[in-house]
Design a protein around this motif. Structure first.
Motif, PDB file in Angstrom:
ATOM      1  N   UNK A 162      -1.252  41.949 -31.820  1.00 26.72           N
ATOM      2  CA  UNK A 162      -2.342  42.917 -31.841  1.00 26.72           C
ATOM      3  C   UNK A 162      -3.334  42.564 -30.737  1.00 26.72           C
ATOM      4  N   UNK A 163      -3.041  42.960 -29.500  1.00 28.44           N
ATOM      5  CA  UNK A 163      -3.972  42.644 -28.411  1.00 28.44           C
ATOM      6  C   UNK A 163      -5.232  43.497 -28.504  1.00 28.44           C
ATOM      7  N   UNK A 164      -6.355  42.881 -28.248  1.00 26.50           N
ATOM      8  CA  UNK A 164      -7.634  43.586 -28.235  1.00 26.50           C
ATOM      9  C   UNK A 164      -8.279  43.338 -26.876  1.00 26.50           C
ATOM     10  N   UNK A 165      -8.806  44.394 -26.260  1.00 22.12           N
ATOM     11  CA  UNK A 165      -9.420  44.265 -24.932  1.00 22.12           C
ATOM     12  C   UNK A 165     -10.497  43.188 -24.941  1.00 22.12           C
ATOM     13  N   UNK A 166     -10.439  42.290 -23.981  1.00 20.89           N
ATOM     14  CA  UNK A 166     -11.387  41.185 -23.925  1.00 20.89           C
ATOM     15  C   UNK A 166     -12.789  41.684 -23.579  1.00 20.89           C
ATOM     16  N   UNK A 209     -11.029  37.635 -26.224  1.00 19.01           N
ATOM     17  CA  UNK A 209     -10.913  38.691 -27.239  1.00 19.01           C
ATOM     18  C   UNK A 209     -12.033  38.567 -28.267  1.00 19.01           C
ATOM     19  N   UNK A 210     -12.578  39.671 -28.713  1.00 17.96           N
ATOM     20  CA  UNK A 210     -13.654  39.608 -29.709  1.00 17.96           C
ATOM     21  C   UNK A 210     -13.113  39.220 -31.081  1.00 17.96           C
ATOM     22  N   UNK A 211     -13.973  38.779 -31.989  1.00 18.77           N
ATOM     23  CA  UNK A 211     -13.514  38.522 -33.360  1.00 18.77           C
ATOM     24  C   UNK A 211     -12.964  39.794 -33.988  1.00 18.77           C
ATOM     25  N   UNK A 212     -11.987  39.623 -34.874  1.00 19.98           N
ATOM     26  CA  UNK A 212     -11.374  40.753 -35.573  1.00 19.98           C
ATOM     27  C   UNK A 212     -11.613  40.576 -37.069  1.00 19.98           C
ATOM     28  N   UNK A 213     -12.202  41.593 -37.697  1.00 18.87           N
ATOM     29  CA  UNK A 213     -12.495  41.570 -39.126  1.00 18.87           C
ATOM     30  C   UNK A 213     -11.695  42.687 -39.784  1.00 18.87           C
ATOM     31  N   UNK A 214     -10.919  42.348 -40.829  1.00 18.29           N
ATOM     32  CA  UNK A 214     -10.078  43.318 -41.533  1.00 18.29           C
ATOM     33  C   UNK A 214     -10.581  43.437 -42.967  1.00 18.29           C
ATOM     34  N   UNK A 215     -10.922  44.664 -43.367  1.00 19.32           N
ATOM     35  CA  UNK A 215     -11.325  44.960 -44.742  1.00 19.32           C
ATOM     36  C   UNK A 215     -10.259  45.874 -45.341  1.00 19.32           C
ATOM     37  N   UNK A 216      -9.472  45.363 -46.279  1.00 20.01           N
ATOM     38  CA  UNK A 216      -8.314  46.094 -46.797  1.00 20.01           C
ATOM     39  C   UNK A 216      -8.507  46.456 -48.260  1.00 20.01           C
ATOM     40  N   UNK A 217      -8.283  47.710 -48.572  1.00 21.26           N
ATOM     41  CA  UNK A 217      -8.373  48.236 -49.935  1.00 21.26           C
ATOM     42  C   UNK A 217      -7.089  47.886 -50.699  1.00 21.26           C
ATOM     43  N   UNK A 218      -7.218  47.247 -51.873  1.00 22.82           N
ATOM     44  CA  UNK A 218      -6.046  46.875 -52.670  1.00 22.82           C
ATOM     45  C   UNK A 218      -6.094  47.566 -54.033  1.00 22.82           C
ATOM     46  N   UNK A 238      -2.202  34.559 -37.862  1.00 21.56           N
ATOM     47  CA  UNK A 238      -1.510  33.418 -37.270  1.00 21.56           C
ATOM     48  C   UNK A 238      -1.197  33.618 -35.802  1.00 21.56           C
ATOM     49  N   UNK A 239      -1.520  34.788 -35.257  1.00 22.32           N
ATOM     50  CA  UNK A 239      -1.250  35.070 -33.848  1.00 22.32           C
ATOM     51  C   UNK A 239      -2.460  34.791 -32.958  1.00 22.32           C
ATOM     52  N   UNK A 240      -3.667  34.784 -33.518  1.00 21.89           N
ATOM     53  CA  UNK A 240      -4.878  34.635 -32.715  1.00 21.89           C
ATOM     54  C   UNK A 240      -5.951  33.950 -33.543  1.00 21.89           C
ATOM     55  N   UNK A 241      -7.013  33.502 -32.871  1.00 23.14           N
ATOM     56  CA  UNK A 241      -8.115  32.874 -33.585  1.00 23.14           C
ATOM     57  C   UNK A 241      -9.203  33.910 -33.878  1.00 23.14           C
TER      58      UNK A 241
END
Length: 399
Positions: A162-166, A209-218, A238-241
């Motif tokens: 999941x690459x994100x523009x730096x 790359x900027x931080x990535x925050x995931x909010x997932x509905x379960x 596990x692919x990025x920090x």
């Protein structure tokens, strides 16, 4: 134990394994011991004894329940399963059949695939059909996948990137062609040369790359998708920090530490143990309020990108949701809403929760198959404007 019951338990364990549950010889021996302890006089005791042995996670309950009632002869469900095994005309209604039922039907069907031997040999010599098999899997809805297809999709998710523009940071790095002069580095050069004149040292801004925050509905309405999306979140973690993962139903739970395990099964077991509101109701406004109050200052720095994964169906009818969504939008660099309901051509933002969220997101995208996740990767890799052009029609319909 009588031999016939032991053999039936063995076949039942094989069916559960074919349906996707992690069942091995050890589990079978435990099941035999459990049945010997509770007996077979009471169907409920028999059910819960096997449930205690074979079910490890909440997302396995429905598979076990359907497989139990089919295998141990619940006439109503058996009739429905047999309907799935018979050839039928493909219609819109048949496309929306319960995917767990299909997984159980595939597991209990056993030798049915061998009956299609002549067609299989024809497909093997046709290169076009061989190539299109993977393409069909990428386009297939997670809700309609069989057990084998879900296993293959999980393997493909494990390889996803999941690459994100730096983005530009405040820190600098040495750069001979940089636009800024580095006074300290220049003075150190002059001291090394005994005070003689030296070339100017230059520097430029660092990018990362900027931080990535995931909010997932379960919640219950997202159960079919949250299982696969957790595999996606594990692969990304596990692919990025600097990836922070949260799940929510009626409350918010931070699962970042659990998804750091390299083994996906260990990670999901830890998540299952930590989350108390799995497959329940949805209170999106309450969850976003908890995130904004407790976690936003910690994880939304340095231009973080937020992925909000939910269908927008809120049990509180959107109460307080607009305020919390606006605050979240102002705190991050980009807010992307992923909604599985967008897979339907006739989708319209009629729910109060959807209407409350739409004005405060930068992109509104579907998330229901592998291709939709690939499209998300392409969209995040392009650092475009905050408000995506494709969002305008949804905003007009919600107005």
């Amino acid at each position: 134990m009588q031999g016939g019951l032991a053999i039936n338990l063995m076949h039942f364990a094989r069916a559960l394994r074919a349906a996707g549950l992690p069942v091995g010889p050890g589990k079978l021996l435990q099941a035999v011991e459990a049945v010997e302890a509770v007996g077979i006089g009471n169907r409920a005791d028999f059910y819960w004894a096997l449930h205690a042995v074979f079910v490890n996670r909440r997302d396995q309950r429905e598979v076990f329940d359907q497989a139990f009632h089919v295998f141990w002869r619940n006439p109503d469900i058996l009739k429905r399963m047999m309907g799935l095994m018979l050839p039928t005309i493909r219609t819109e209604a048949s496309d929306r059949q319960d995917p767990l039922s299909r997984r159980v039907a595939d597991a209990l069907r056993g030798t049915a695939p061998e009956a299609e031997g002549p067609e299989k040999s024809e497909i093997e010599v046709d290169a076009a059909f061989t190539v299109s098999a993977q393409e069909r899997l990428q386009e297939k809805d997670f809700e309609k996948m069989s057990a084998a297809e879900m296993a293959e999709a999980k393997r493909m998710l494990a390889r996803i990137a999941l690459p994100v523009a730096e983005v530009t940071t405040r820190r600098h790095r040495p750069d001979p062609l940089g636009p800024r002069v580095d006074p300290r580095a220049t003075l150190r050069r002059m001291l090394r040369s005994g005070g003689d004149l030296a070339d100017l040292a230059r520097r430029s801004r660092r990018t990362r790359p900027p931080p990535l925050v995931v909010l997932c509905d379960i919640s219950g309405s997202m159960t079919r998708y949250s299982r696969m999306l957790l595999h996606f979140m594990h692969a990304v973690s596990n692919d990025r920090d600097r990836v922070h993962s949260f799940v929510f139903g009626t409350r918010l739970t931070n699962i970042t530490r659990h998804l750091r395990h390299k083994d996906v099964d260990v990670a999901l077991d830890a998540v299952s143990a930590a989350v108390a509101d799995w497959s329940g109701g949805t209170r999106i406004g309450t969850a976003l309020h908890a995130f904004n109050r407790t976690w936003a200052r910690r994880v939304l720095g340095q231009g973080a990108v937020v992925l909000l994964i939910t269908d927008g169906l809120d049990r509180d009818a959107g109460e307080g949701l607009a305020v919390e969504a606006e605050r979240l939008h102002k705190s991050c660099r980009r807010l992307v809403w992923l909604n599985p309901l967008l897979r339907w051509e006739g989708f319209a933002p009629k729910s109060s929760g959807i209407r409350a969220l739409l004005p405060h997101v930068d992109d509104f995208r579907p998330v229901h198959n592998l291709n939709s996740l690939a499209g998300l990767a392409d969209a995040l890799n392009r650092d475009g404007p905050r408000r995506a052009e494709s969002l305008r029609k949804w905003l007009k319909e919600a107005a």
